[in-house]
Design a protein around this motif. Structure first.
Motif, PDB file in Angstrom:
ATOM      1  N   ASP A  18      30.832  58.407  -8.880  1.00  0.00           N
ATOM      2  CA  ASP A  18      31.002  58.917 -10.239  1.00  0.00           C
ATOM      3  C   ASP A  18      29.778  58.534 -11.059  1.00  0.00           C
ATOM      4  O   ASP A  18      29.057  57.600 -10.717  1.00  0.00           O
ATOM      5  CB  ASP A  18      32.282  58.327 -10.837  1.00  0.00           C
ATOM      6  N   ASN A  69      41.047  62.303 -20.389  1.00  0.00           N
ATOM      7  CA  ASN A  69      40.486  63.457 -21.091  1.00  0.00           C
ATOM      8  C   ASN A  69      40.412  63.179 -22.588  1.00  0.00           C
ATOM      9  O   ASN A  69      41.309  62.567 -23.170  1.00  0.00           O
ATOM     10  CB  ASN A  69      41.370  64.683 -20.820  1.00  0.00           C
ATOM     11  N   SER A 164      31.311  63.883 -10.347  1.00  0.00           N
ATOM     12  CA  SER A 164      31.516  63.557 -11.751  1.00  0.00           C
ATOM     13  C   SER A 164      32.214  64.702 -12.480  1.00  0.00           C
ATOM     14  O   SER A 164      32.030  65.870 -12.138  1.00  0.00           O
ATOM     15  CB  SER A 164      30.150  63.290 -12.406  1.00  0.00           C
ATOM     16  N   SER A 165      32.986  64.351 -13.500  1.00  0.00           N
ATOM     17  CA  SER A 165      33.615  65.371 -14.343  1.00  0.00           C
ATOM     18  C   SER A 165      32.785  65.626 -15.594  1.00  0.00           C
ATOM     19  O   SER A 165      33.246  66.280 -16.530  1.00  0.00           O
ATOM     20  CB  SER A 165      35.037  64.943 -14.732  1.00  0.00           C
ATOM     21  N   THR A 189      29.735  68.448 -10.230  1.00  0.00           N
ATOM     22  CA  THR A 189      30.088  68.157 -11.614  1.00  0.00           C
ATOM     23  C   THR A 189      31.272  69.017 -12.062  1.00  0.00           C
ATOM     24  O   THR A 189      31.892  69.717 -11.257  1.00  0.00           O
ATOM     25  CB  THR A 189      28.875  68.380 -12.527  1.00  0.00           C
ATOM     26  N   GLN A 190      31.592  68.954 -13.353  1.00  0.00           N
ATOM     27  CA  GLN A 190      32.817  69.545 -13.880  1.00  0.00           C
ATOM     28  C   GLN A 190      32.937  71.033 -13.608  1.00  0.00           C
ATOM     29  O   GLN A 190      34.047  71.554 -13.478  1.00  0.00           O
ATOM     30  CB  GLN A 190      32.925  69.285 -15.382  1.00  0.00           C
ATOM     31  N   SER A 194      37.744  69.820  -9.866  1.00  0.00           N
ATOM     32  CA  SER A 194      38.146  68.428 -10.044  1.00  0.00           C
ATOM     33  C   SER A 194      37.455  67.529  -9.028  1.00  0.00           C
ATOM     34  O   SER A 194      36.915  67.996  -8.019  1.00  0.00           O
ATOM     35  CB  SER A 194      39.667  68.299  -9.881  1.00  0.00           C
ATOM     36  N   LYS A 195      37.499  66.238  -9.284  1.00  0.00           N
ATOM     37  CA  LYS A 195      36.912  65.292  -8.335  1.00  0.00           C
ATOM     38  C   LYS A 195      37.607  65.381  -6.983  1.00  0.00           C
ATOM     39  O   LYS A 195      36.951  65.341  -5.932  1.00  0.00           O
ATOM     40  CB  LYS A 195      36.990  63.873  -8.894  1.00  0.00           C
TER      41      LYS A 195
END
Length: 276
Positions: A18, A69, A164-165, A189-190, A194-195
């Protein structure tokens, strides 16, 4: 063609890492200088500023809801403000939305602004947060101590994926600025899902699940690893540099020798949870 189509497995092991709050020392500065203060300003809560900001940081940085979030964190905090300090118009509508909406983003929030005034205020807050983050001094966004050294050593034996998000442009810029990208084989990434989805797609490249390690700093990272069935290594808040040293000295030898058993995993998770 997706990033997963272009990615080629080079080693039998892969370490997923992450970015915010794990490799990059970014979470504290973003929450302390941007998220919390922008909420206080948007809802005119200045008379309780110190108490509210301390509680915001506790929810978003130093407890098991770390990494939640932004809109869920906002709803939690405003609910407490409503109960303890002053009435927050529309708080029930915001809480319901954060629980039921399929997407929690600025775009999704924009579609709700005519439903209740609180959605317009929440969108204003989120936009102000983004502007504040963009204005943060670049020299204050840096990796934790030991990250580059760890990546250099790990990459000798493993593929490395950023999972990573966060915003893709920000992640790539931050990792590139500090010379970390040469040790990275793929950046997820986002915008890619999702991860858990990203880890699952990487697993399809032919890694045994026991040869996949997810490194993260939040319970959401642990949940992502568990949902796919891969190992999890925690970077503990307030002990980040120590965590990176332990990863290199203790965990990687176990991982590479396939001696990362359930007892050791439980030990890591217990230490992670007890740290909050």
């Amino acid at each position: 063609m997706s990033v997963f189509d272009n990615f080629i497995k080079k080693n039998n092991f892969i370490v997923c890492i992450d970015s915010d709050g794990c490799a990059m020392d970014t979470m504290n500065i973003k929450h302390i200088r941007c998220f919390g203060p922008c909420m206080v300003d948007e809802w005119d809560l200045d008379q309780w500023r110190d108490d509210i900001l301390n509680r915001w940081n506790e929810i978003n940085l130093f407890s098991k809801t770390r990494g939640i979030n932004r809109f869920k964190g906002l709803a939690m905090m405003l609910s407490e403000v409503n109960d303890k300090y002053c009435e927050i118009d529309g708080i029930k509508a915001l809480c319901t939305w954060t629980e039921d909406a399929p997407e929690l983003s600025n775009d999704a929030m924009e579609k709700m602004i005519n439903a209740n005034e609180i959605f317009a205020k929440a969108l204003n807050w989120s936009i102000a947060v983004n502007k504040g983050i963009d204005a943060l001094p670049k020299e204050e966004i840096k990796p934790f101590g030991g990250v580059k050294e760890a990546l250099e050593e790990i990459h000798k034996h493993c593929d490395i994926a950023v999972v990573s998000s966060a915003n893709p442009e920000a992640v790539k810029a931050e990792w590139d600025r500090f010379g970390l990208l040469p040790y990275v084989d793929v950046v997820c990434t986002q915008d890619m899902g999702s991860k858990a989805f990203c880890i699952g797609e990487l697993a399809k490249k032919g890694y045994a699940l026991s040869n996949i390690l997810m490194c993260g700093d939040a319970v959401g990272d642990l949940n992502a690893a568990n949902s796919v069935g891969v190992h999890y290594y925690p970077i503990r808040v307030r002990h980040e540099e120590e965590s990176w040293k332990e990863l290199l000295a203790e965990t990687m030898p176990r991982f590479l020798k396939e001696n990362f058993d359930m007892e050791y995993q439980k030990e890591l998770i217990d230490k992670f949870m007890d740290n909050f």
